[in-house]
Design a protein around this motif. Structure first.
Motif, PDB file in Angstrom:
ATOM      1  N   GLY A   1       6.283 -13.514   7.736  1.00 25.73           N
ATOM      2  CA  GLY A   1       5.047 -12.821   7.388  1.00 25.73           C
ATOM      3  C   GLY A   1       4.834 -12.656   5.903  1.00 25.73           C
ATOM      4  O   GLY A   1       4.099 -11.758   5.467  1.00 25.73           O
TER       5      GLY A   1
ATOM      6  N   ARG B   1       2.755 -15.529  -3.791  1.00 23.89           N
ATOM      7  CA  ARG B   1       1.590 -15.202  -4.609  1.00 23.89           C
ATOM      8  C   ARG B   1       0.900 -16.502  -5.024  1.00 23.89           C
ATOM      9  O   ARG B   1       1.568 -17.500  -5.302  1.00 23.89           O
ATOM     10  CB  ARG B   1       2.012 -14.380  -5.817  1.00 23.89           C
TER      11      ARG B   1
ATOM     12  N   SER C   1       3.682 -14.214   2.107  1.00 24.17           N
ATOM     13  CA  SER C   1       2.813 -15.200   1.445  1.00 24.17           C
ATOM     14  C   SER C   1       3.190 -15.246  -0.022  1.00 24.17           C
ATOM     15  O   SER C   1       3.144 -14.211  -0.705  1.00 24.17           O
ATOM     16  CB  SER C   1       1.334 -14.807   1.579  1.00 24.17           C
TER      17      SER C   1
ATOM     18  N   SER D   1       6.481 -17.999   5.781  1.00 21.12           N
ATOM     19  CA  SER D   1       5.476 -17.759   6.824  1.00 21.12           C
ATOM     20  C   SER D   1       6.094 -17.142   8.063  1.00 21.12           C
ATOM     21  O   SER D   1       5.501 -16.255   8.696  1.00 21.12           O
ATOM     22  CB  SER D   1       4.773 -19.077   7.184  1.00 21.12           C
TER      23      SER D   1
ATOM     24  N   SER E   1       3.621 -11.500  -1.142  1.00 23.87           N
ATOM     25  CA  SER E   1       2.877 -10.352  -0.636  1.00 23.87           C
ATOM     26  C   SER E   1       2.987 -10.366   0.883  1.00 23.87           C
ATOM     27  O   SER E   1       3.266 -11.401   1.487  1.00 23.87           O
ATOM     28  CB  SER E   1       1.413 -10.407  -1.085  1.00 23.87           C
ATOM     29  N   TRP E   2       2.803  -9.213   1.509  1.00 27.02           N
ATOM     30  CA  TRP E   2       2.917  -9.119   2.965  1.00 27.02           C
ATOM     31  C   TRP E   2       2.161  -7.896   3.460  1.00 27.02           C
ATOM     32  O   TRP E   2       1.878  -6.956   2.705  1.00 27.02           O
ATOM     33  CB  TRP E   2       4.378  -9.043   3.396  1.00 27.02           C
ATOM     34  N   GLU E   3       1.802  -7.916   4.763  1.00 26.01           N
ATOM     35  CA  GLU E   3       1.122  -6.786   5.377  1.00 26.01           C
ATOM     36  C   GLU E   3       2.124  -5.773   5.895  1.00 26.01           C
ATOM     37  O   GLU E   3       1.902  -4.571   5.823  1.00 26.01           O
ATOM     38  CB  GLU E   3       0.209  -7.261   6.511  1.00 26.01           C
ATOM     39  N   SER E   4       3.229  -6.236   6.474  1.00 28.21           N
ATOM     40  CA  SER E   4       4.291  -5.333   6.922  1.00 28.21           C
ATOM     41  C   SER E   4       5.613  -5.856   6.383  1.00 28.21           C
ATOM     42  O   SER E   4       5.865  -7.064   6.397  1.00 28.21           O
ATOM     43  CB  SER E   4       4.336  -5.247   8.455  1.00 28.21           C
ATOM     44  N   GLU E   5       6.457  -4.951   5.908  1.00 31.87           N
ATOM     45  CA  GLU E   5       7.702  -5.345   5.273  1.00 31.87           C
ATOM     46  C   GLU E   5       8.608  -6.062   6.262  1.00 31.87           C
ATOM     47  O   GLU E   5       8.837  -5.585   7.372  1.00 31.87           O
ATOM     48  CB  GLU E   5       8.416  -4.121   4.704  1.00 31.87           C
TER      49      GLU E   5
END
Length: 235
Positions: A186, A190, A188, A183, A140-144
């Protein structure tokens, strides 16, 4: 403790009839939210290697059996004991393996198992382009992230680790490096995928303590191939 009792019972059902493993019985009448009553286990802790040798146990065989049982949990059941350190494993007569302490369990969906199998096969083939695409599906990530940068770093990672013979691979260290790579971009893993990888590293460490020639990858591959064959209806 109610949740742990349910975990023990589910774990027992998935290994019903398997004489390589013993799952302690739960006594529901004597269990509650703050009380867990289970079968008393008479055996030797896997951490007590001197006692195991004195009892005539086959340490190499135990390492192989433990690895195969863990792969079965991962790839066939999708429900696994996530803290299999030597203090949580007993060896019973006949080198039967018995887990205790079911407080930390992992669950992996069928799609996650299939993607993880794909990632392993692509890593072996040194196919960083497709490996990067599958890795993203396990994270998962906040920005691709930049896919080109990820492919390049993943290629360097595969060049560093996959040229080695199986016996030279340190699963724990390799997985730490993979976690660091994620990391940096960016990403993570699952939670239960990360837990599975961490558990794999724990089993690899214990296996090497029991058998200097232990190679966790040899135990992973047959289950990965079997999973892929089932997916393609080749079984």
């Amino acid at each position: 403790f109610t949740i742990e009792a349910s975990s023990v019972e589910r774990f027992g059902r998935q290994f019903a009839g398997n004489d390589r493993i013993h799952v302690p019985s739960i006594y529901p009448r004597f269990c509650a939210e703050k009380v867990l009553t289970m079968e008393y286990v008479r055996g030797i802790k896997a951490s007590e290697t001197a006692s195991l040798l004195e009892a005539g146990c086959d340490l190499r065989g135990i390492a192989a059996r433990g690895a195969d049982l863990l792969m079965e949990q991962f790839f066939e059941h999708g429900f696994f004991h996530a803290d299999p350190h030597p203090g949580n494993i007993y060896v019973l007569p006949g080198d039967v393996i018995c887990y205790v302490d079911f407080g930390l369990m992992g669950r992996i969906s069928l799609s996650e198992r299939e993607r993880f199998a794909d990632l392993l096969m692509m890593a072996v083939d040194r196919d960083e382009r497709h490996a990067a695409q599958v890795l993203l599906k396990l994270c998962s990530w906040e920005s691709e992230p930049d896919l080109s940068d990820l492919e390049r770093d993943l290629g360097d990672f595969l060049d560093e680790h996959m040229h080695r013979s199986l016996g030279m691979l340190d699963a724990g260290r390799t997985l730490q490096r993979l976690h660091g790579l994620c990391s940096r971009h960016g990403l993570s893993l699952r939670p239960h995928v990360y837990l599975m990888l961490k558990t794999l590293g724990t089993m690899d460490e214990m296996g090497r303590q029991f058998d200097p020639d232990f190679e966790i990858a040899k135990h992973v591959r047959p289950f990965v191939v079997r999973l892929q064959r089932r997916r393609l209806n080749l079984t």
